[in-house]
Design a protein around this motif. Structure first.
Motif, PDB file in Angstrom:
ATOM      1  N   ARG A   1      29.476  13.390  17.946  1.00 27.51           N
ATOM      2  CA  ARG A   1      29.844  14.327  19.012  1.00 27.51           C
ATOM      3  C   ARG A   1      30.349  15.649  18.432  1.00 27.51           C
TER       4      ARG A   1
ATOM      5  N   TYR B   1      32.681  18.688  20.167  1.00 27.25           N
ATOM      6  CA  TYR B   1      34.020  18.967  19.682  1.00 27.25           C
ATOM      7  C   TYR B   1      34.133  20.312  18.956  1.00 27.25           C
TER       8      TYR B   1
ATOM      9  N   ASN C   1      34.855  23.871  18.135  1.00 30.16           N
ATOM     10  CA  ASN C   1      35.723  24.832  18.789  1.00 30.16           C
ATOM     11  C   ASN C   1      36.063  25.945  17.806  1.00 30.16           C
TER      12      ASN C   1
END
Length: 392
Positions: free
Chosen positions: A286, A290, A292
């Motif tokens: 993922r 995630y 960022n």
């Protein structure tokens, strides 16, 4: 640049659906990264170029450890001259502007330089182990000074050959990939992974690079230094007074070992963020979800640090090696030092005239004292290559 293209692909597809991505003109990395790479280029060319010049012009510097340092400098110069000017702009332009030839060249030389660096550091650590640990000193004494240097040249050439072989996948598979949205081309990027191989190929390459360019060599270095530390601790206990000559030799070799350890630590720190990000981005199921701002800037820092490693070795060598520091001062700061000498001589003449001193008497006396200084004699012996394995 695999990290660049995957992030750009991510920004223009998955992330763009949920968040507003600022244009290149509003991103700080657009301006910061080129400045950082300009500093890397200037410092790297001057520092590594000076190292090459020192090795070429001073025969006394051509010993076993310095031959490996010369090889390191050549590898760093290679990536600085052929890769840094182009990769410095990947945060400035939306598409790769230099064509496929430069794409292949930059990817290949980057892998060659990394391979030369990490394999040479491993060889240097092995050399320090063989020079310090008692049973292996017989090997060095049997080879002899010149023979050991020739053997080291052969090892350095073999390291370059292995590094070139490891860089072949980048030379063959790197290409300009077009990223499209339907029939519209979003951007073009220098991409090292053939798309027809799917995700298995990039994951395999990234894991292989982590293992063979980072984890395994650093583990080997850790074993060598652990054994060296154990040997040095045991050898310094209850050493008789008549062994003081050997103590000085051990101290000199320990100093070289500390220099090599400095290079290893710098390499480990510089490449750790890059490897960590690549492993996380490609293997975490993922990762795109995630991703960022933290991971974005962590990746940029890792990207810059991996190239900073190519210019930092001369700085580290200047800080830890007095012999190299003298040569660096001679070539880099000769104009300033010559001006200071002229001003000092002029002042000395004026002072000597007032006080009735002979302006040459103090230097002559200093020279006489130094000729009889045992510490200076020992240092000169090491610098002139008497101990081919201890001098840096």
């Amino acid at each position: 640049m695999e990290d660049f293209v995957n992030l750009t692909d991510f920004i223009n597809t998955t992330s763009a659906k949920e968040t507003k991505v600022p244009p290149y003109s509003e991103r700080p990395e657009t301006y910061v990264v080129p400045v950082v790479f300009a500093i890397i280029f200037i410092v790297g060319v001057v520092g590594n170029g000076t190292l090459v010049l020192i090795f070429a012009r001073h025969r006394t510097m051509r010993n076993v450890p310095n031959t490996h340092i010369f090889s390191l400098a050549l590898g760093d110069l290679l990536v600085i001259l052929s890769c840094v000017p182009f990769t410095s702009t990947i945060y400035t332009f939306e598409s790769w502007p230099y064509g496929e030839l430069i794409c292949k060249l930059s990817e290949t030389t980057k892998d060659v330089s990394i391979g030369v660096s990490v394999f040479t550091l491993t060889a240097l650590s092995a050399d320090r182990f063989f020079a310090i640990v008692d049973p292996m000193r017989k090997l060095y004494s049997s080879i002899g000074g010149r023979g050991a240097t020739r053997c080291t040249v052969f090892i350095a050439a073999a390291i370059w050959g292995v590094a070139l072989l490891c860089a072949l996948p980048a030379a063959i598979s790197s290409h300009i990939r077009e990223f499209k949205d339907g029939n519209k081309t979003l951007f073009k990027a220098c991409y090292p992974f053939p798309t027809e191989f799917g995700m298995f190929y990039p994951r395999t390459v990234i894991m292989a690079k982590f293992l063979f360019y980072y984890a395994i060599p650093l583990s080997i270095v850790a074993v060598f230094y652990s054994l060296m530390a154990r040997h040095l601790i045991l050898s310094t206990r209850n050493m008789p007074g008549e062994m003081q000559g050997q103590v000085r030799q051990i101290r000199a070799r320990k100093k070289v070992a500390k220099t090599v350890l400095t290079f290893v630590v710098v390499f480990a720190v510089c490449f750790f963020p890059h490897h960590l990000f690549m492993l996380w981005f490609y293997f975490h199921p993922r990762a795109q979800e995630y991703y960022n701002a933290f991971w974005h800037y962590f990746r940029i820092i890792g990207f810059c640090l991996s190239f900073i490693n190519s210019c930092i070795n001369p700085i580290a060598l200047y800080c830890v090696s007095g012999t190299f520091r003298k040569h660096f001062d001679r070539y880099l700061f000769c104009c300033l030092k010559q001006g200071g000498v002229r001003r000092g001589r002029s002042s000395q003449r004026r002072t000597g005239t007032r006080k009735g001193w002979d302006s040459t008497s103090v230097p002559a006396q200093h020279s006489t004292l130094r000729r009889h200084d045992p510490a200076e004699i020992t240092l000169t012996t090491f610098m002139n290559g008497t101990d081919k394995n201890a001098a840096i």
